[in-house]
Design a protein around this motif. Structure first.
Motif, PDB file in Angstrom:
ATOM      1  N   ARG A 238       0.842  -1.070  -0.079  1.00  0.00           N
ATOM      2  CA  ARG A 238      -0.003  -0.169   0.055  1.00  0.00           C
ATOM      3  C   ARG A 238       0.699   1.321  -0.076  1.00  0.00           C
ATOM      4  O   ARG A 238       0.654   2.304  -0.634  1.00  0.00           O
ATOM      5  CB  ARG A 238      -1.115   0.007   1.421  1.00  0.00           C
ATOM      6  CG  ARG A 238      -2.015  -0.813   1.066  1.00  0.00           C
ATOM      7  CD  ARG A 238      -3.171  -0.701   2.103  1.00  0.00           C
ATOM      8  NE  ARG A 238      -2.745  -0.825   3.602  1.00  0.00           N
ATOM      9  CZ  ARG A 238      -2.691  -1.758   4.200  1.00  0.00           C
ATOM     10  NH1 ARG A 238      -3.249  -2.966   3.618  1.00  0.00           N
ATOM     11  NH2 ARG A 238      -2.173  -1.869   5.502  1.00  0.00           N
ATOM     12  N   ASP A 239       1.988   1.371   0.606  1.00  0.00           N
ATOM     13  CA  ASP A 239       2.865   2.453   0.651  1.00  0.00           C
ATOM     14  C   ASP A 239       3.331   2.708  -0.551  1.00  0.00           C
ATOM     15  O   ASP A 239       3.583   3.717  -1.068  1.00  0.00           O
ATOM     16  CB  ASP A 239       3.929   2.124   1.773  1.00  0.00           C
ATOM     17  CG  ASP A 239       4.733   3.322   1.928  1.00  0.00           C
ATOM     18  OD1 ASP A 239       4.264   4.285   2.492  1.00  0.00           O
ATOM     19  OD2 ASP A 239       5.958   3.491   1.510  1.00  0.00           O
ATOM     20  N   MET A 240       3.760   1.656  -1.416  1.00  0.00           N
ATOM     21  CA  MET A 240       4.489   1.762  -2.561  1.00  0.00           C
ATOM     22  C   MET A 240       3.452   2.427  -3.832  1.00  0.00           C
ATOM     23  O   MET A 240       3.675   3.173  -4.451  1.00  0.00           O
ATOM     24  CB  MET A 240       4.816   0.409  -3.244  1.00  0.00           C
ATOM     25  CG  MET A 240       5.677   0.400  -4.578  1.00  0.00           C
ATOM     26  SD  MET A 240       6.067  -1.443  -5.005  1.00  0.00           S
ATOM     27  CE  MET A 240       7.122  -1.700  -3.921  1.00  0.00           C
ATOM     28  N   VAL A 241       2.233   1.784  -3.650  1.00  0.00           N
ATOM     29  CA  VAL A 241       1.010   2.264  -4.481  1.00  0.00           C
ATOM     30  C   VAL A 241       0.898   3.749  -4.146  1.00  0.00           C
ATOM     31  O   VAL A 241       0.580   4.589  -5.081  1.00  0.00           O
ATOM     32  CB  VAL A 241      -0.090   1.294  -4.427  1.00  0.00           C
ATOM     33  CG1 VAL A 241      -1.317   2.067  -4.920  1.00  0.00           C
ATOM     34  CG2 VAL A 241       0.127  -0.006  -4.815  1.00  0.00           C
ATOM     35  N   SER A 285      -5.162   0.591 -19.349  1.00  0.00           N
ATOM     36  CA  SER A 285      -4.012  -0.254 -19.625  1.00  0.00           C
ATOM     37  C   SER A 285      -2.614   0.728 -19.435  1.00  0.00           C
ATOM     38  O   SER A 285      -1.858  -0.073 -18.851  1.00  0.00           O
ATOM     39  CB  SER A 285      -4.228  -0.790 -20.917  1.00  0.00           C
ATOM     40  OG  SER A 285      -2.963  -1.537 -21.385  1.00  0.00           O
ATOM     41  N   ARG A 286      -2.420   1.763 -19.965  1.00  0.00           N
ATOM     42  CA  ARG A 286      -1.191   2.500 -19.875  1.00  0.00           C
ATOM     43  C   ARG A 286      -0.873   2.863 -18.465  1.00  0.00           C
ATOM     44  O   ARG A 286       0.279   2.736 -18.021  1.00  0.00           O
ATOM     45  CB  ARG A 286      -1.417   3.611 -20.713  1.00  0.00           C
ATOM     46  CG  ARG A 286      -0.203   4.751 -20.695  1.00  0.00           C
ATOM     47  CD  ARG A 286      -0.665   6.074 -21.228  1.00  0.00           C
ATOM     48  NE  ARG A 286       0.705   6.877 -21.305  1.00  0.00           N
ATOM     49  CZ  ARG A 286       0.248   8.018 -21.817  1.00  0.00           C
ATOM     50  NH1 ARG A 286      -0.701   8.708 -22.429  1.00  0.00           N
ATOM     51  NH2 ARG A 286       1.519   8.881 -21.973  1.00  0.00           N
ATOM     52  N   ILE A 287      -1.970   3.310 -17.580  1.00  0.00           N
ATOM     53  CA  ILE A 287      -1.724   3.425 -16.260  1.00  0.00           C
ATOM     54  C   ILE A 287      -0.786   2.457 -15.505  1.00  0.00           C
ATOM     55  O   ILE A 287      -0.195   2.507 -14.830  1.00  0.00           O
ATOM     56  CB  ILE A 287      -2.715   4.127 -15.400  1.00  0.00           C
ATOM     57  CG1 ILE A 287      -3.244   5.299 -16.005  1.00  0.00           C
ATOM     58  CG2 ILE A 287      -2.657   4.380 -14.057  1.00  0.00           C
ATOM     59  CD1 ILE A 287      -4.521   5.905 -15.869  1.00  0.00           C
ATOM     60  N   LEU A 288      -1.697   1.079 -15.687  1.00  0.00           N
ATOM     61  CA  LEU A 288      -1.592   0.251 -14.749  1.00  0.00           C
ATOM     62  C   LEU A 288      -0.065  -0.450 -15.387  1.00  0.00           C
ATOM     63  O   LEU A 288       0.914  -0.996 -14.387  1.00  0.00           O
ATOM     64  CB  LEU A 288      -2.292  -1.085 -15.217  1.00  0.00           C
ATOM     65  CG  LEU A 288      -3.800  -0.869 -14.570  1.00  0.00           C
ATOM     66  CD1 LEU A 288      -4.738  -1.953 -14.626  1.00  0.00           C
ATOM     67  CD2 LEU A 288      -3.609  -0.684 -13.114  1.00  0.00           C
ATOM     68  N   THR A 289       0.375  -0.324 -16.648  1.00  0.00           N
ATOM     69  CA  THR A 289       1.857  -0.564 -17.121  1.00  0.00           C
ATOM     70  C   THR A 289       2.770   0.038 -16.413  1.00  0.00           C
ATOM     71  O   THR A 289       3.961  -0.169 -15.947  1.00  0.00           O
ATOM     72  CB  THR A 289       1.900  -0.653 -18.748  1.00  0.00           C
ATOM     73  OG1 THR A 289       0.971  -1.285 -19.231  1.00  0.00           O
ATOM     74  CG2 THR A 289       3.121  -0.898 -19.198  1.00  0.00           C
ATOM     75  N   ARG A 290       2.425   1.616 -16.145  1.00  0.00           N
ATOM     76  CA  ARG A 290       3.437   2.324 -15.570  1.00  0.00           C
ATOM     77  C   ARG A 290       3.599   2.105 -14.195  1.00  0.00           C
ATOM     78  O   ARG A 290       4.637   2.087 -13.465  1.00  0.00           O
ATOM     79  CB  ARG A 290       2.706   3.675 -15.579  1.00  0.00           C
ATOM     80  CG  ARG A 290       3.060   4.294 -16.990  1.00  0.00           C
ATOM     81  CD  ARG A 290       4.389   4.602 -17.457  1.00  0.00           C
ATOM     82  NE  ARG A 290       4.598   5.200 -18.929  1.00  0.00           N
ATOM     83  CZ  ARG A 290       5.683   5.460 -19.550  1.00  0.00           C
ATOM     84  NH1 ARG A 290       6.864   5.406 -18.883  1.00  0.00           N
ATOM     85  NH2 ARG A 290       5.663   6.109 -20.583  1.00  0.00           N
ATOM     86  N   LEU A 291       2.518   1.857 -13.057  1.00  0.00           N
ATOM     87  CA  LEU A 291       2.437   1.297 -11.999  1.00  0.00           C
ATOM     88  C   LEU A 291       3.301   0.139 -11.715  1.00  0.00           C
ATOM     89  O   LEU A 291       3.898  -0.070 -10.957  1.00  0.00           O
ATOM     90  CB  LEU A 291       1.097   1.289 -11.718  1.00  0.00           C
ATOM     91  CG  LEU A 291       0.266   2.455 -11.353  1.00  0.00           C
ATOM     92  CD1 LEU A 291      -1.083   2.384 -10.790  1.00  0.00           C
ATOM     93  CD2 LEU A 291       1.033   3.397 -10.515  1.00  0.00           C
ATOM     94  N   ARG A 292       3.097  -0.972 -12.772  1.00  0.00           N
ATOM     95  CA  ARG A 292       3.786  -2.204 -12.527  1.00  0.00           C
ATOM     96  C   ARG A 292       5.194  -1.954 -12.491  1.00  0.00           C
ATOM     97  O   ARG A 292       6.092  -2.616 -12.104  1.00  0.00           O
ATOM     98  CB  ARG A 292       3.153  -3.315 -13.527  1.00  0.00           C
ATOM     99  CG  ARG A 292       1.795  -3.659 -13.277  1.00  0.00           C
ATOM    100  CD  ARG A 292       1.520  -4.796 -13.979  1.00  0.00           C
ATOM    101  NE  ARG A 292       0.018  -5.240 -13.814  1.00  0.00           N
ATOM    102  CZ  ARG A 292      -0.955  -4.953 -14.578  1.00  0.00           C
ATOM    103  NH1 ARG A 292      -0.800  -4.122 -15.880  1.00  0.00           N
ATOM    104  NH2 ARG A 292      -2.158  -5.409 -14.341  1.00  0.00           N
ATOM    105  N   THR A 293       5.712  -1.388 -13.524  1.00  0.00           N
ATOM    106  CA  THR A 293       7.245  -0.993 -13.799  1.00  0.00           C
ATOM    107  C   THR A 293       7.833  -0.081 -12.715  1.00  0.00           C
ATOM    108  O   THR A 293       9.071   0.005 -12.645  1.00  0.00           O
ATOM    109  CB  THR A 293       7.458  -0.485 -15.046  1.00  0.00           C
ATOM    110  OG1 THR A 293       6.679   0.724 -15.249  1.00  0.00           O
ATOM    111  CG2 THR A 293       6.912  -1.717 -16.032  1.00  0.00           C
TER     112      THR A 293
END
Length: 299
Positions: A238-241, A285-293
């Motif tokens: 949660r802190d990372m997110v 899709s674009r946001i989640l890709t950025r968050l995962r990386t």
């Protein structure tokens, strides 16, 4: 020497317990000590000198009897009876083990019987000197094989004997329970070994997790055991997110909040933001890709 198994008293006619007495008192060795000197007595009240003398006489008689003589069993039973105080003395060394004393005495009696069957009077050793290690060994074997609720390595079992002995000596010397460093210094062993022995020494009885503990206000052990919080591993996530979300532009951050925190569908988000559902899908899709990386948001 005669073996008397029964003797009635003139007053009541009741029978006394079987006993063995020398027939001719003139042949009995002279008492040890000066006249009028108080003799050391066993817990049963019989003089310790008398017990040693009678034990020696009985072993001499036992050696004279053939192996199939009926009298051997009576002499052997008499030897067991008069040496039971030796078993009780050995059993007192284990009074802190939370086992009934009578059970320990019964086990020690087995060791006494084995010592009687193996003893050779011709070696010039006093019977108590020979029998005591056998009795102690039988009791220790009982605790090792039948009492412990968990297996303890033999090395720790043997070391525990030294640790418990050192604890008694230091308690007497200091007038208080010794500390682990003091025991380790006394025995010249590492403190870790002392702690391991103390843990092993408490491995005789298992406590129920549901049993109430009087010294804990009636709480059971189960009530005081900690547990692993299933959400603990999510704290770091949660802190990372949160760190990544603050880097998003306002519109993209709002899309994430509506989708994953408000649980809206893409169609509902498109209505809320006034854009097509296809555009919302591409943005997600674009946001989640950025968050995962873990990369920061870049337009």
């Amino acid at each position: 020497m005669t073996v008397q198994t029964q003797d009635s008293t003139p007053e009541t006619g009741e029978e006394e317990s079987p006993r063995v007495e020398p027939a001719d008192t003139t042949e009995e060795p002279a008492p040890v000590g000066t006249p009028g000197e108080p003799k050391e007595r066993t817990p049963g009240g019989r003089s310790a000198v008398d017990v040693r003398t009678l034990t020696r006489v009985l072993f001499e008689r036992l050696a004279e009897l053939p192996s199939d003589a009926p009298e051997r069993e009576r002499v052997r039973a008499a030897l067991i009876e008069i040496n039971i105080p030796l078993v009780r003395y050995a059993a007192t060394r284990f009074r802190s083990r939370n086992e009934p004393m009578e059970d320990i005495v019964q086990v020690g009696t087995i060791g006494l019987i084995n010592a009687i069957d193996r003893f050779d009077p011709n070696r010039g050793v006093q019977f108590p000197t020979y029998a005591l290690p056998t009795i102690l060994g039988e009791i220790k074997r009982y605790f090792r094989d039948n009492v412990r609720t968990m297996h303890v390595p033999r090395r720790l079992q043997e070391l525990w004997v030294q640790v418990s002995g050192a604890m008694e000596e230091l308690t007497i010397a200091h007038g208080r329970a010794p500390k682990v460093p003091e025991i380790a210094a006394n025995l010249r062993i590492p403190e870790e070994d002392v702690r391991a022995c103390l843990d092993a020494g408490r491995a005789y009885n298992a406590a129920s997790l549901e049993a109430a503990q009087e010294h804990e206000g009636g709480l059971a052990l189960l009530d005081r055991l900690g547990y692993e919080d299933s959400a603990l591993a999510d704290v770091e996530h949660r802190d990372m997110v949160r760190h990544l979300l603050v880097q998003l532009p306002e519109r993209e951050r709002r899309i994430i909040m509506l989708r994953f925190f408000a649980n809206l569908t893409q169609s509902q988000i498109s209505t809320e933001l006034g854009m097509s559902q296809m555009h919302v899908s591409r943005l997600l899709s674009r946001i989640l890709t950025r968050l995962r990386t873990g990369n920061s948001w870049e337009e």
